[in-house]
Enzyme design. Sequence first.
Site, PDB file in Angstrom:
ATOM      1  CG  HIS A 125    -112.587 -36.369  46.639  1.00 57.25           C
ATOM      2  ND1 HIS A 125    -111.367 -35.778  46.870  1.00 57.25           N
ATOM      3  CD2 HIS A 125    -113.091 -35.759  45.536  1.00 57.25           C
ATOM      4  CE1 HIS A 125    -111.135 -34.855  45.946  1.00 57.25           C
ATOM      5  NE2 HIS A 125    -112.165 -34.825  45.124  1.00 57.25           N
ATOM      6  CB  SER A 148    -115.857 -32.233  44.232  1.00 60.44           C
ATOM      7  OG  SER A 148    -114.676 -32.263  45.005  1.00 60.44           O
TER       8      SER A 148
END
Length: 429
Positions: A338, A287
């Site tokens: 997340h 990410s």
Amino acid sequence: MRLNVPFLPRKAAHRDPLGEAQRLSLGLLESCGETQGTLTATRLAAALASLDDETAQGYDLWLVDQLGPDAAMLGASIERWLERPDAAHAAQLTRSAEPRRQELLRRVNTAPCGTRHLVDWRARLLRQLAQCPALAPLEADLRHLLASWFNRGFLTLRPITWDSPARLLERLIAHEAVHNIAGWSDLRGRLEGDRRCYGFFHPALPDTPLIFVEVALTDHVSEAIAPLLDHPSSRTAPDRPSTAIFYSISNCEPGLRGLQFGNFLIKQIVADLKAEFPTLTTFATLSPIPGLVRWLDAGGRSLSREGDDPRRLCALYLTGSAPDGTPGRPRDPVAAFHLGNGAELWRINPHADVSPKGIAQSEGMMVNYVYREQDLVANHERFAQHGHVARSREVAALIDGPAASPWRWTLPWAHAHRLSSPQEKQPCQ
């Protein structure tokens, strides 16, 4: 049979488009028959779509000012509720408190392409809110209704492949917000072989994925983005992949910003991938860290300053911890996404994205979040209730270690090439 539909001659409508939209709105609220209501809703949607931004804002402010709750009816309902707070009076109070414009929005949704119009309407409101806060009640109404119409029960998960319709594939190229797709050849490399792409679709918008995720099947947790974006001819697909890497999640609809799709999407994809590839045991992300450089600049810090440990600074940013390690809330939207889904902050990777965009937003750093099925619920609950960030021992050691590590990372070239990160697209990851 001629329908009794509100009508305004073309020239008058042309001279007063705002008045036409207002008149159609009142006519739509007063219409009783389904056929007449749908036709009026269609005419209103068309009238609104033709307004320029300034006139459209004037119409929106009229909705806020004129089509709120009926004050007299609401006051009477409050008095009856105070006299006898039973279920019937509570229901009546709820009905009285609802703005009339919410019913108008529901009726607009009955027009062909009405849902598309409402989604685009909210996207415009979100762009205008900073300059015109008075629009907030209308935006809240639209968000409330869209959250009901776009809940998980209406969404369908579909794989997106090279054989998908060209219009759909064009949407991927246009809306990829994490790692730009450089044309059709690049897109094909992200859809074939050891790559997968999935999207959530809604029946009212069948040709547009509301959100899509790109996945790489590998044999390890990736620590750099370049190998994942390589052309298929330059990479070797594992025969028995052990790891699925979610390396890009993008929203296609700015008007649905803030509605939670990504958490459902990832969990559903994990289930589908496990069924297709029984050898998969690890599900992780690679990410970006989109706000790191802005946070560093705001605090007068630098990843290349002598004495600063860049990985420790990054860990403090991702967990929201103070310099002394005191826990806090994550500052990064991707981290919050997340971690809120129950993932674990697993590893921070220097030099993971050395593209101009990667340097501009995080000096090239990226992060892995790991999704472990057995820990998702507990991690989510601790994060939601107490702000606790699930983290690996490696990340915990960075936060708890000395503020000035002897390990240094100097990137003078990074600062010379720092660029502004584009904001026109909607990344989730």
